[in-house]
Design an enzyme around this catalytic site. Structure first.
Site, PDB file in Angstrom:
ATOM      1  N   GLY B  28      12.962   0.342  -2.080  1.00 60.85           N
ATOM      2  CA  GLY B  28      11.684  -0.457  -2.133  1.00 60.85           C
ATOM      3  C   GLY B  28      10.693   0.376  -3.637  1.00 60.85           C
ATOM      4  N   GLY B  30       6.399  -0.257  -4.707  1.00 56.81           N
ATOM      5  CA  GLY B  30       5.345  -0.660  -4.558  1.00 56.81           C
ATOM      6  C   GLY B  30       4.377  -0.268  -5.101  1.00 56.81           C
ATOM      7  N   TYR B  32       2.085   2.207  -4.757  1.00 50.14           N
ATOM      8  CA  TYR B  32       2.067   3.727  -4.289  1.00 50.14           C
ATOM      9  C   TYR B  32       3.153   4.536  -5.126  1.00 50.14           C
ATOM     10  CZ  TYR B  32       5.608   1.942  -1.076  1.00 50.14           C
ATOM     11  OH  TYR B  32       6.683   1.365  -0.689  1.00 50.14           O
ATOM     12  N   VAL B  35      10.598   3.878  -3.103  1.00 52.56           N
ATOM     13  CA  VAL B  35      11.339   4.557  -1.950  1.00 52.56           C
ATOM     14  C   VAL B  35      12.937   4.836  -2.086  1.00 52.56           C
ATOM     15  CG1 VAL B  35      11.731   4.372   0.460  1.00 52.56           C
ATOM     16  CG2 VAL B  35       9.536   3.606  -0.568  1.00 52.56           C
ATOM     17  N   LYS B  60       9.750   8.996  -0.184  1.00 47.45           N
ATOM     18  CA  LYS B  60       8.692   8.242  -0.943  1.00 47.45           C
ATOM     19  C   LYS B  60       8.501   9.051  -2.092  1.00 47.45           C
ATOM     20  CE  LYS B  60       4.885   5.462   0.606  1.00 47.45           C
ATOM     21  NZ  LYS B  60       3.809   5.519   1.817  1.00 47.45           N
ATOM     22  N   ASP B 156      -5.133  -1.120   6.410  1.00 50.86           N
ATOM     23  CA  ASP B 156      -4.331  -1.833   5.420  1.00 50.86           C
ATOM     24  C   ASP B 156      -2.990  -2.289   6.555  1.00 50.86           C
ATOM     25  OD1 ASP B 156      -3.130  -2.923   3.422  1.00 50.86           O
ATOM     26  OD2 ASP B 156      -2.272  -1.050   2.541  1.00 50.86           O
TER      27      ASP B 156
END
Lengths: 402, 332
Positions: B28, B30, B32, B35, B60, B156
């Site tokens: 994944g 994002g 941040y 992953v 991560k 969140d």
């Protein structure tokens, strides 16, 4: 290098920490960091109070306490962040005593990075410290970015990424929270809360070289700190005897806890430099004593500069000596401006005060001096001297010249 | 003794992280960072039987700022996330296995999960019955209870951040924005929670808020589960507010004390509140009550977590199913 290692091992064996520590080399800081940053399992982090009593750690701790407080006050950090930074230091030292030698080489850097880490997880976003901000505060904190980043990583690895700390201020805040909602803390938690308060005050008083013989004064200090955080009573305005009457119940509770000297930290006299002087002021309260110390320090600076500049004028010299001797013993509270005015008048100097107000002795104040030159059309220069007194509430400028 | 080379200090970025985690593929991405799926090699070596099952984890990798001068060491969001994940250990909160550094970037090793709640929510092939919804919502509330008990706000809470394991256990993740609220009444920032799940008091720019914002976004998730889509999907702040007030009614001093004093307060056209039984025909009275309780505009009148768990909707038949029975196989 071999001597260094042998001495080091001997020191470790004498303290009983041989084998628990991480090996390191006595090279440049980056190499030390590299050696420390290699992954090692240290185990669970447990805070040992016994380690704090050891000599090299205590000296280092005192230094880092001051340095963190200085930086934190300048950068407007909370009490919580400063304390959690110190708590992190305690935990590092409790685990690996060998770190002390590494930290001693770059004391400023370690204190700085400890504050940086703690500010990241306890301050709001807009008030987080940046690396650039350190440089503005003082020239001592001018380290390259790479070094700070490396040091931060090392600290995280030593603590095994267990960065959760609970500074004792949280207990005070919780107390306030419960009072606001109408509930009160049960008695079991209250004991814990007072214990924590007691611990901090003990450390603070020790680090500021104020001797604490009686456990009464310690107990009062604990309650005072709590009350200050409530916003009820400012610290310096009341003597401890007055406060004793106001908060009798709280103090009795503390005294019950510590009547047997079980929890009191016993410090030796060796490390208190002003042992003899404090005997004279034994009857005074701690805060009164501290006030006198601070006042002396500020006057001492001013006088030393004066004497350096006008050495030929002997009258000032004598006067300042007598003054410094007598100043500690004086009990009359004069306003600080009038003192300086006296000093300067007697040394035949013109004094201009822009503001003639009197300063409360209870507030903090510092004196700084600045020399400058004024151009006179006849081609000569006139030396002027600007003296500024800064206090919490007001700023006063004084211009003195020949 | 020779001085170590500075180049040696930089560990090259290899597929085998720290000689332990073998990188397999990217899962994944994002705001941040990204992953990766990872295999743990160390345990296999130490295990007595060579045919022991392979252990997979998710790693991560935190993003770094583009400008090198803006690097401030470890980012404060990651530090807070690590702090919180180490303090809390619960079934419904994702466990942190390991943390390490390579060069300037930080890596967090966590449990590998199968999918999000969003995939389950938005897929057209899966049918969600009421026992399924009860199971999901109860798990969310148990996780929230654990957080609020420890004085933490998540800030969140979206279906993207709720991961589901193969057994159907729901786990909270992404604690980058979360924080402690016990310490004192410090002003907080308003740029939290993704827009579609944001509570009205944040939209009005309140500086002081509490754990009630998590409950509002839980209510949005419940509505989304019933609707199979987002309940309030506005384009911007004002559009979002208007969409909320269309259903819940415009706030006034009578219904919500002190609204007009909030910094970004704007007056809307007055609309009466609608009942959820008209919006979602065929639902129980208790479910409608729960939805109303979760989505109340006044944060002081909103339900607390314990009230939600003890709500009559969960005590009624049909009972909630076990997490194993969730339709996880149908996710593409």
């Amino acid at each position: 290098m071999s001597n260094y290692y042998e001495n080091y091992e001997a020191w470790e064996k004498s303290t009983g920490t041989f084998g628990n520590t991480i090996p390191h080399q006595g090279l440049a800081i980056e190499d030390d960091l590299h050696m420390l940053s290699t992954r090692q399992n240290i185990g669970n982090v447990v805070y040992k109070e016994e380690d704090v009593h050891k000599k090299p750690i205590r000296c280092l701790r005192r230094f880092i306490f001051d340095w963190i407080n200085y930086l934190g006050n300048k950068l407007k950090q909370k009490m919580e962040t400063k304390q959690s930074a110190i708590a992190l230091f305690d935990r590092i030292v409790a685990n690996t005593v060998s770190c002390v030698k590494v930290i001693q080489k770059e004391k400023y850097l370690w204190g700085q990075t400890l504050l940086l880490i703690s500010s990241k997880f306890s301050e709001p976003e807009h008030n987080c410290i940046t690396i650039k901000a350190f440089i503005k505060v003082s020239s001592r904190a001018n380290f390259p970015r790479k070094m700070i980043v490396n040091c931060e990583r090392v600290i995280c690895n030593i603590l095994n990424w267990n960065l959760v700390t609970e500074p004792p201020v949280i207990f005070v805040d919780l107390m306030r929270y419960f009072k606001g909602t109408g509930n009160e803390i049960p008695e079991k938690d209250l004991e814990k809360y007072i214990q924590e308060c007691y611990k901090i005050t003990n450390k603070i008083l020790y680090l500021t070289q104020a001797q604490t013989k009686d456990y009464k004064t310690q107990a009062v200090a604990a309650v005072m700190l709590a009350r200050k955080n409530y916003g009820l009573y400012p610290i310096y305005e009341e003597g401890w005897e007055e406060l004793f009457q106001i908060s009798k119940r709280d103090i009795e509770h503390v005294l019950e806890l510590y009547r047997n000297h079980k929890y009191s930290m016993q410090y030796s006299k060796k490390h208190c430099k002003k042992g003899k002087q404090s005997d004279k002021n034994a009857n005074k309260s701690i805060f009164e004593r501290r006030l006198f110390q601070r006042r002396d320090a500020s006057f001492g600076n001013a006088h030393s500069e004066l004497t350096h500049r006008y050495k030929e004028n002997k009258s000032i010299f004598r006067f300042s000596r007598e003054r410094s001797k007598n100043s500690r013993l004086e009990k009359d509270e004069e306003s600080s401006i009038s003192r300086i005015q006296k000093d300067l008048k007697e040394s035949q100097m013109r004094v201009d005060t822009s503001l003639g107000r009197s300063i409360d002795l209870n507030t903090d104040y510092d004196i700084t001096t600045k020399n400058s030159r004024k151009h006179i059309p006849s081609g000569r220069f006139r030396a002027t001297r600007r003296c500024t007194i800064t206090s919490r509430n007001q700023k006063i400028d004084m211009i003195t010249s020949r | 003794m020779e001085k170590n080379n500075p180049e040696e200090f930089k560990v090259p970025f290899s597929p085998l992280l720290i000689g332990r985690y073998k990188m397999i593929k990217k899962i994944g991405k994002g705001s941040y960072g990204s992953v990766y799926k990872v295999e743990d090699i160390k345990d296999r070596k130490t295990a007595t039987t060579p045919d022991s099952p392979k252990k997979y984890f998710a790693v991560k990798k935190m993003k770094l700022p583009a400008n090198r001068l803006k690097i401030q060491g470890i980012d404060f969001t990651t530090l807070r996330e690590i702090n919180i994940l180490q303090e809390i250990k619960h079934e419904n909160i994702i466990p942190l296995v390991d943390v390490f550094h390579i060069n300037r970037s930080t890596f967090m090793v966590m449990e590998l999960m199968k999918s999000d709640l969003s995939k389950l929510m938005f897929s057209r092939t899966i049918t969600l019955t009421i026992p399924h919804i009860k199971c999901i919502m109860l798990q969310i509330f148990y996780g929230l209870k654990e957080l609020h008990k420890n004085w933490i706000i998540h800030r969140d809470l979206t279906p993207n951040n709720l991961l589901i394991s193969e057994d159907g256990v729901l786990k909270f993740s992404d604690f980058g924005l979360s924080r402690f609220f016990a310490s004192n009444n410090r002003p907080m920032t308003q740029n939290v929670v993704t827009l579609h799940y944001r509570a009205p008091e944040i939209l009005f720019g309140a500086n002081y808020y509490g754990p009630q914002i998590d409950i509002f976004s839980a209510g949005c998730i419940l509505g989304g589960l019933l609707l199979r889509g987002t309940l309030f999907c506005g384009r911007n702040d004002i559009d979002q507010m208007s969409q909320i007030f269309k259903i819940m009614g415009t706030p006034s001093e009578e219904t919500w004390e002190g609204v007009t004093n909030l910094p970004h307060y704007v007056e809307f056209e007055e609309t009466p509140p609608q009942s959820f039984r008209i919006l979602f025909p065929g639902i129980d009275e208790d479910l409608a009550n729960l939805l109303e309780g979760l989505l109340v505009l006044d944060p002081n009148k909103r339900l607390t977590v314990e009230q939600c768990i003890n709500h009559p909707f969960f005590n009624k038949s049909p009972d909630s199913c076990d997490p194993d029975e969730l339709p996880m196989d149908d996710i593409s």
